[in-house]
Design an enzyme around this catalytic site. Sequence first.
Site, PDB file in Angstrom:
ATOM      1  N   ASP A  90       0.864  -1.182   0.000  1.00 32.61           N
ATOM      2  CA  ASP A  90       0.000   0.000   0.000  1.00 32.61           C
ATOM      3  C   ASP A  90       0.891   1.219   0.000  1.00 32.61           C
ATOM      4  OD1 ASP A  90      -0.071   1.213   3.009  1.00 32.61           O
ATOM      5  OD2 ASP A  90      -0.045  -0.980   3.130  1.00 32.61           O
ATOM      6  N   ASP A 177     -10.024   2.962   6.243  1.00 29.25           N
ATOM      7  CA  ASP A 177      -8.863   3.004   7.132  1.00 29.25           C
ATOM      8  C   ASP A 177      -9.287   3.560   8.493  1.00 29.25           C
ATOM      9  OD1 ASP A 177      -6.408   3.342   8.347  1.00 29.25           O
ATOM     10  OD2 ASP A 177      -5.444   4.155   6.565  1.00 29.25           O
ATOM     11  N   GLU A 179      -8.130   4.150  12.001  1.00 30.60           N
ATOM     12  CA  GLU A 179      -6.970   4.241  12.895  1.00 30.60           C
ATOM     13  C   GLU A 179      -6.773   5.693  13.307  1.00 30.60           C
ATOM     14  OE1 GLU A 179      -3.039   3.967  11.164  1.00 30.60           O
ATOM     15  OE2 GLU A 179      -3.900   4.073   9.151  1.00 30.60           O
TER      16      GLU A 179
END
Length: 284
Positions: A90, A177, A179
Amino acid sequence: RQRAKVEFINTFVIDIRCTPQLAFCITMPSIAKATFFAAAAAAVVSVDGALLRSEHEDRHATANDDANYGWSESMNSTMVDFPTDYYGVDVSQPYGESTFKCLKGLNLKYAIIRCYESVGKVDPACAGSAAAANSAGMDVHAYMFPCPTCGGAAGQVSDLLSYWEEHKVNVKRLWLDIEGSQYWTSSHASNQAFYEGLVKACKNEGLKCGVYSSASQWGPIFGSTSYSYGSDLPLWFADYDGTPSFDGWAKFGGWSKPTLKQFTDAGSKCGCSYDISWGPDLPK
Protein backbone atom coordinates in the site's frame (compact mmCIF):
# COMPACT_ATOMS: atom_id res chain seq x y z
CA ARG A 1 4.87 -6.31 17.75
CA GLN A 2 1.92 -3.98 17.61
CA ARG A 3 2.83 -0.33 17.33
CA ALA A 4 0.82 2.87 17.59
CA LYS A 5 0.72 4.15 14.01
CA VAL A 6 2.08 7.66 14.53
CA GLU A 7 5.42 9.19 13.70
CA PHE A 8 7.19 12.49 13.25
CA ILE A 9 6.65 14.41 10.02
CA ASN A 10 10.38 15.30 9.92
CA THR A 11 12.45 12.37 11.13
CA PHE A 12 15.98 12.73 12.44
CA VAL A 13 18.16 9.63 12.72
CA ILE A 14 20.80 9.50 15.43
CA ASP A 15 23.54 6.98 14.63
CA ILE A 16 24.49 5.69 18.11
CA ARG A 17 28.04 4.63 17.27
CA CYS A 18 31.49 5.83 18.28
CA THR A 19 33.69 6.12 15.20
CA PRO A 20 37.24 7.42 14.62
CA GLN A 21 35.68 10.66 13.41
CA LEU A 22 34.12 11.16 16.85
CA ALA A 23 37.31 11.23 18.90
CA PHE A 24 35.57 12.92 21.82
CA CYS A 25 33.08 10.07 21.92
CA ILE A 26 35.75 7.35 21.98
CA THR A 27 37.46 8.98 24.96
CA MET A 28 34.19 9.60 26.87
CA PRO A 29 33.55 7.61 30.03
CA SER A 30 30.53 5.28 29.63
CA ILE A 31 28.30 7.42 31.84
CA ALA A 32 29.16 10.54 29.83
CA LYS A 33 28.34 8.76 26.58
CA ALA A 34 24.93 7.73 27.89
CA THR A 35 24.22 11.30 29.02
CA PHE A 36 25.29 12.73 25.64
CA PHE A 37 23.09 10.43 23.57
CA ALA A 38 20.11 10.84 25.90
CA ALA A 39 20.39 14.62 25.50
CA ALA A 40 20.58 14.28 21.71
CA ALA A 41 17.48 12.10 21.63
CA ALA A 42 15.59 14.53 23.87
CA ALA A 43 16.48 17.38 21.52
CA VAL A 44 15.01 15.50 18.58
CA VAL A 45 11.81 14.84 20.48
CA SER A 46 11.49 18.50 21.50
CA VAL A 47 11.82 19.60 17.87
CA ASP A 48 9.34 17.20 16.34
CA GLY A 49 7.21 16.05 19.24
CA ALA A 50 4.32 18.35 18.40
CA LEU A 51 4.14 17.24 14.77
CA LEU A 52 2.38 13.92 14.94
CA ARG A 53 0.33 12.40 12.16
CA SER A 54 -0.83 8.95 11.20
CA GLU A 55 1.83 6.61 9.87
CA HIS A 56 -0.42 5.00 7.29
CA GLU A 57 -1.46 8.46 6.16
CA ASP A 58 1.96 10.05 5.63
CA ARG A 59 4.90 7.76 6.42
CA HIS A 60 5.87 7.60 2.73
CA ALA A 61 6.33 11.35 2.26
CA THR A 62 9.95 10.87 1.17
CA ALA A 63 10.45 7.80 -1.01
CA ASN A 64 13.18 5.38 0.05
CA ASP A 65 14.05 7.12 3.35
CA ASP A 66 14.62 3.73 4.97
CA ALA A 67 17.05 2.66 2.25
CA ASN A 68 18.92 6.00 2.43
CA TYR A 69 19.52 5.54 6.14
CA GLY A 70 20.14 1.81 5.84
CA TRP A 71 17.96 0.84 8.78
CA SER A 72 15.56 -1.46 6.91
CA GLU A 73 17.88 -3.21 4.48
CA SER A 74 18.53 -6.11 6.85
CA MET A 75 14.80 -6.85 6.86
CA ASN A 76 14.33 -6.19 3.16
CA SER A 77 17.20 -8.46 2.19
CA THR A 78 14.95 -11.39 3.13
CA MET A 79 12.12 -10.03 0.97
CA VAL A 80 13.73 -9.56 -2.43
CA ASP A 81 12.14 -12.68 -3.92
CA PHE A 82 8.78 -13.29 -2.33
CA PRO A 83 7.49 -16.86 -2.26
CA THR A 84 4.66 -17.86 -4.56
CA ASP A 85 2.00 -16.51 -2.27
CA TYR A 86 -0.12 -13.39 -2.18
CA TYR A 87 1.86 -10.33 -1.17
CA GLY A 88 1.04 -6.71 -1.92
CA VAL A 89 1.85 -3.11 -1.08
CA ASP A 90 0.00 0.00 0.00
CA VAL A 91 1.24 3.47 -0.89
CA SER A 92 0.31 7.01 0.05
CA GLN A 93 2.45 8.83 -2.54
CA PRO A 94 2.20 8.91 -6.36
CA TYR A 95 4.22 6.37 -8.34
CA GLY A 96 4.40 5.53 -12.03
CA GLU A 97 4.02 2.39 -14.09
CA SER A 98 7.73 1.51 -14.03
CA THR A 99 7.73 1.49 -10.23
CA PHE A 100 4.72 -0.81 -10.05
CA LYS A 101 6.22 -3.10 -12.71
CA CYS A 102 9.36 -3.35 -10.60
CA LEU A 103 7.29 -4.19 -7.51
CA LYS A 104 5.34 -6.81 -9.41
CA GLY A 105 8.65 -8.33 -10.43
CA LEU A 106 9.28 -8.98 -6.72
CA ASN A 107 6.04 -11.01 -6.65
CA LEU A 108 4.12 -8.17 -5.03
CA LYS A 109 0.85 -8.88 -6.79
CA TYR A 110 -1.50 -6.11 -5.65
CA ALA A 111 -1.34 -2.43 -4.82
CA ILE A 112 -3.62 -0.56 -2.43
CA ILE A 113 -3.62 3.14 -3.31
CA ARG A 114 -4.57 5.98 -0.98
CA CYS A 115 -7.56 7.74 -2.55
CA TYR A 116 -8.95 9.84 0.31
CA GLU A 117 -6.96 11.82 2.87
CA SER A 118 -7.46 12.45 6.58
CA VAL A 119 -7.97 16.17 5.92
CA GLY A 120 -11.32 15.40 4.29
CA LYS A 121 -10.54 15.48 0.59
CA VAL A 122 -9.89 13.11 -2.29
CA ASP A 123 -6.21 12.38 -2.86
CA PRO A 124 -5.48 13.94 -6.29
CA ALA A 125 -2.74 11.35 -6.94
CA CYS A 126 -5.23 8.47 -6.70
CA ALA A 127 -6.19 8.27 -10.37
CA GLY A 128 -2.64 8.38 -11.71
CA SER A 129 -1.27 5.79 -9.30
CA ALA A 130 -4.24 3.46 -9.79
CA ALA A 131 -3.89 3.68 -13.58
CA ALA A 132 -0.14 3.03 -13.35
CA ALA A 133 -0.60 -0.01 -11.12
CA ASN A 134 -3.31 -1.38 -13.42
CA SER A 135 -1.05 -0.88 -16.46
CA ALA A 136 1.71 -2.74 -14.62
CA GLY A 137 -0.60 -5.74 -14.32
CA MET A 138 -1.20 -5.55 -10.57
CA ASP A 139 -4.53 -6.06 -8.86
CA VAL A 140 -5.53 -2.59 -7.66
CA HIS A 141 -7.47 -1.66 -4.53
CA ALA A 142 -7.87 1.69 -2.77
CA TYR A 143 -7.98 2.88 0.80
CA MET A 144 -9.89 5.78 2.27
CA PHE A 145 -8.62 7.65 5.32
CA PRO A 146 -11.89 9.31 6.38
CA CYS A 147 -12.28 12.53 8.34
CA PRO A 148 -14.86 12.22 11.15
CA THR A 149 -14.64 15.96 11.86
CA CYS A 150 -15.04 17.12 8.23
CA GLY A 151 -18.70 16.41 7.55
CA GLY A 152 -20.91 13.41 6.95
CA ALA A 153 -19.62 9.96 6.13
CA ALA A 154 -21.98 9.43 3.18
CA GLY A 155 -20.86 12.72 1.61
CA GLN A 156 -17.20 11.72 1.80
CA VAL A 157 -17.87 8.38 0.13
CA SER A 158 -19.96 10.15 -2.51
CA ASP A 159 -17.17 12.65 -3.22
CA LEU A 160 -14.72 9.81 -3.74
CA LEU A 161 -17.07 7.94 -6.07
CA SER A 162 -17.66 11.11 -8.12
CA TYR A 163 -13.90 11.52 -8.50
CA TRP A 164 -13.56 7.88 -9.56
CA GLU A 165 -16.31 8.30 -12.13
CA GLU A 166 -14.80 11.50 -13.52
CA HIS A 167 -11.29 10.04 -13.79
CA LYS A 168 -12.35 6.48 -14.69
CA VAL A 169 -10.54 4.97 -11.71
CA ASN A 170 -10.57 1.17 -11.75
CA VAL A 171 -10.16 -0.50 -8.34
CA LYS A 172 -11.50 -3.78 -6.99
CA ARG A 173 -12.27 -2.77 -3.40
CA LEU A 174 -12.22 0.26 -1.12
CA TRP A 175 -10.69 -0.29 2.33
CA LEU A 176 -11.93 1.99 5.13
CA ASP A 177 -8.86 3.00 7.13
CA ILE A 178 -9.90 3.07 10.79
CA GLU A 179 -6.97 4.24 12.90
CA GLY A 180 -5.50 7.23 14.68
CA SER A 181 -7.75 8.21 17.57
CA GLN A 182 -6.38 11.76 17.27
CA TYR A 183 -8.35 12.09 14.02
CA TRP A 184 -11.61 11.02 15.64
CA THR A 185 -13.81 12.72 18.21
CA SER A 186 -13.66 12.13 21.95
CA SER A 187 -17.13 10.54 21.84
CA HIS A 188 -17.21 6.80 21.21
CA ALA A 189 -20.89 7.04 20.28
CA SER A 190 -20.19 9.74 17.68
CA ASN A 191 -17.30 7.73 16.27
CA GLN A 192 -19.46 4.64 16.00
CA ALA A 193 -22.17 6.61 14.21
CA PHE A 194 -19.70 8.05 11.70
CA TYR A 195 -18.12 4.66 10.99
CA GLU A 196 -21.53 3.04 10.59
CA GLY A 197 -22.34 5.81 8.11
CA LEU A 198 -19.28 4.83 6.06
CA VAL A 199 -20.30 1.18 5.98
CA LYS A 200 -23.89 2.02 5.09
CA ALA A 201 -22.74 4.36 2.32
CA CYS A 202 -20.62 1.57 0.83
CA LYS A 203 -23.58 -0.79 0.84
CA ASN A 204 -26.05 1.80 -0.46
CA GLU A 205 -23.70 2.61 -3.35
CA GLY A 206 -23.13 -1.06 -4.15
CA LEU A 207 -19.45 -0.54 -3.42
CA LYS A 208 -17.20 -3.42 -2.37
CA CYS A 209 -15.58 -2.28 0.87
CA GLY A 210 -13.36 -3.72 3.57
CA VAL A 211 -11.95 -2.47 6.87
CA TYR A 212 -8.33 -1.73 7.75
CA SER A 213 -7.60 -1.53 11.49
CA SER A 214 -6.05 -3.26 14.49
CA ALA A 215 -7.19 -4.02 18.02
CA SER A 216 -4.95 -1.26 19.39
CA GLN A 217 -6.74 1.32 17.20
CA TRP A 218 -10.26 -0.11 17.30
CA GLY A 219 -10.68 -0.01 21.08
CA PRO A 220 -9.66 3.62 21.71
CA ILE A 221 -11.77 4.89 18.79
CA PHE A 222 -14.97 2.94 19.49
CA GLY A 223 -14.70 2.31 23.21
CA SER A 224 -14.24 -1.46 23.08
CA THR A 225 -12.54 -4.10 20.95
CA SER A 226 -15.82 -6.04 21.11
CA TYR A 227 -17.71 -3.37 19.12
CA SER A 228 -18.57 -5.35 16.01
CA TYR A 229 -20.41 -3.28 13.40
CA GLY A 230 -19.27 -4.07 9.87
CA SER A 231 -17.72 -7.42 10.75
CA ASP A 232 -19.37 -8.90 7.64
CA LEU A 233 -16.80 -6.96 5.60
CA PRO A 234 -13.32 -8.39 5.02
CA LEU A 235 -10.65 -7.30 7.50
CA TRP A 236 -7.14 -6.10 6.66
CA PHE A 237 -5.32 -5.83 9.97
CA ALA A 238 -1.94 -4.43 11.00
CA ASP A 239 0.63 -6.27 13.09
CA TYR A 240 4.23 -5.29 12.36
CA ASP A 241 5.83 -8.51 13.54
CA GLY A 242 7.57 -9.13 10.21
CA THR A 243 5.78 -12.46 9.78
CA PRO A 244 3.55 -13.17 6.74
CA SER A 245 1.05 -15.40 8.53
CA PHE A 246 -2.04 -15.16 10.74
CA ASP A 247 -0.29 -16.94 13.62
CA GLY A 248 -1.00 -15.07 16.84
CA TRP A 249 -4.11 -13.41 15.43
CA ALA A 250 -6.27 -12.15 18.32
CA LYS A 251 -9.93 -11.56 17.53
CA PHE A 252 -11.47 -8.09 17.74
CA GLY A 253 -14.37 -6.19 16.23
CA GLY A 254 -16.46 -9.32 15.70
CA TRP A 255 -14.19 -10.78 13.00
CA SER A 256 -13.50 -14.49 13.27
CA LYS A 257 -10.57 -14.29 10.84
CA PRO A 258 -8.78 -11.65 8.75
CA THR A 259 -8.34 -11.47 4.99
CA LEU A 260 -5.02 -9.59 4.88
CA LYS A 261 -2.23 -8.80 7.31
CA GLN A 262 0.00 -5.73 7.00
CA PHE A 263 3.13 -7.22 8.54
CA THR A 264 5.85 -4.63 7.88
CA ASP A 265 6.27 -0.98 6.98
CA ALA A 266 9.88 -1.43 5.87
CA GLY A 267 9.43 -1.86 2.10
CA SER A 268 11.97 0.25 0.20
CA LYS A 269 12.73 -1.35 -3.15
CA CYS A 270 12.15 -0.01 -6.68
CA GLY A 271 12.81 3.59 -5.65
CA CYS A 272 9.78 3.91 -3.38
CA SER A 273 8.69 3.13 0.16
CA TYR A 274 5.64 1.10 1.11
CA ASP A 275 3.97 -1.19 3.61
CA ILE A 276 3.80 -4.89 2.76
CA SER A 277 0.76 -7.10 3.34
CA TRP A 278 0.14 -10.81 3.00
CA GLY A 279 -2.88 -13.08 2.68
CA PRO A 280 -3.47 -16.75 1.90
CA ASP A 281 -5.58 -15.73 -1.11
CA LEU A 282 -5.50 -12.83 -3.54
CA PRO A 283 -7.85 -10.17 -2.08
CA LYS A 284 -10.96 -9.71 -4.20
